[in-house]
Design a protein around this motif. Sequence first.
Motif, mmCIF file in Angstrom:
data_model
loop_
_atom_site.group_PDB
_atom_site.id
_atom_site.type_symbol
_atom_site.label_atom_id
_atom_site.label_comp_id
_atom_site.label_asym_id
_atom_site.label_seq_id
_atom_site.Cartn_x
_atom_site.Cartn_y
_atom_site.Cartn_z
ATOM 1 N N GLU A 98 43.479 27.085 14.389
ATOM 2 C CA GLU A 98 44.208 28.312 14.031
ATOM 3 C C GLU A 98 45.223 28.665 15.121
ATOM 4 O O GLU A 98 46.377 29.007 14.840
ATOM 5 C CB GLU A 98 43.222 29.471 13.853
ATOM 6 C CG GLU A 98 42.253 29.328 12.688
ATOM 7 C CD GLU A 98 42.781 29.916 11.397
ATOM 8 O OE1 GLU A 98 43.988 30.243 11.324
ATOM 9 O OE2 GLU A 98 41.969 30.040 10.459
ATOM 10 N N TYR A 147 49.595 28.572 15.243
ATOM 11 C CA TYR A 147 50.468 29.623 15.769
ATOM 12 C C TYR A 147 51.424 29.067 16.826
ATOM 13 O O TYR A 147 52.617 29.408 16.854
ATOM 14 C CB TYR A 147 49.640 30.768 16.359
ATOM 15 C CG TYR A 147 50.458 31.694 17.220
ATOM 16 C CD1 TYR A 147 51.443 32.509 16.663
ATOM 17 C CD2 TYR A 147 50.289 31.729 18.608
ATOM 18 C CE1 TYR A 147 52.226 33.337 17.454
ATOM 19 C CE2 TYR A 147 51.060 32.550 19.398
ATOM 20 C CZ TYR A 147 52.026 33.349 18.824
ATOM 21 O OH TYR A 147 52.806 34.154 19.617
ATOM 22 N N THR A 189 48.299 34.746 17.227
ATOM 23 C CA THR A 189 46.902 34.305 17.187
ATOM 24 C C THR A 189 46.483 33.824 18.566
ATOM 25 O O THR A 189 47.233 33.088 19.216
ATOM 26 C CB THR A 189 46.717 33.144 16.184
ATOM 27 O OG1 THR A 189 47.339 33.487 14.942
ATOM 28 C CG2 THR A 189 45.245 32.845 15.954
ATOM 29 N N GLN A 193 43.537 37.014 15.185
ATOM 30 C CA GLN A 193 44.897 37.027 14.644
ATOM 31 C C GLN A 193 45.300 38.427 14.204
ATOM 32 O O GLN A 193 44.478 39.171 13.648
ATOM 33 C CB GLN A 193 44.974 36.068 13.451
ATOM 34 C CG GLN A 193 46.346 35.891 12.840
ATOM 35 C CD GLN A 193 46.324 34.828 11.751
ATOM 36 O OE1 GLN A 193 46.028 35.117 10.587
ATOM 37 N NE2 GLN A 193 46.616 33.587 12.125
#
Length: 272
Positions: free
Chosen positions: A74, A78, A92, A105
Amino acid sequence: MTSSDVQPVLDESDALRLLRGGEFELEGRLTDASNTTLRGFLTLDGVTARCVYKPVRGERPLWDFPDGTLAGREVSAYLVSRASGWDVVPPTVLRDGPFGPGACQLWIDEPADAEPLVGFVPAGSLPPRWFRVAAAQDDDGVPYALAHADDPRLARMAVFDAVINNADRKGGHVLVGTDDRIYGVDHGVSFHVEDKLRTVLWGWSRRALPPDAIEVLSELAANLVGPLGEELAEHLTISEVAEVSARVNRLLETSRFPVPPEDWPAIPWPPI
């Protein structure tokens, strides 16, 4: 801040500072998510904003992704988004939280009157400047089409997904912010070394990439052997970082949007 309050507008640096150092107050769990996904508030220096927190300990084991790596993916999404300048992923970070380390986030509010850019439409009534992606039908057998808008913001997201090898670009993972920007969320199953691109954004398949995408990809290629590659190496394996560079170079060589794979489901389920 209460549930009826509007999310404050934060620039990127302030959002990152809040995400990294804000004090947590959990609000509840997003029950539709397959992994533990919590919504809460972060407060720092009198500023409060909503966030999404995905603790590593709540990640469900997957057969094709190493355990405990989804949060780092994740964050990696970003980092690529930021380096591209397209900013399609909300700020994030990886930080400690109420249930241990996890991805945190910034929450994106969608206006109540936001026009959807992806969805099911009656098969014979495709909106103007929309692409048909797949045929479908409802429980009564009425034909529909899975489709998306021919929107340059979505086109950038499609290129971004090809770069990160996103295996789960559902329509529900495309958000329209109050600033009229398009955001993508839920990138935990990205950056695999094998081709796993699954998306609802196949409308540009085989078409030439726009000139601005070529320019961005060229900059990414250079950045991946420099600062961006070093940042990604904190969350991904050496092989995974190398494959990001390989995918960018392939896109530059073909100068075209990718085509749906034949040996892998091209569209995630459920698509929305």
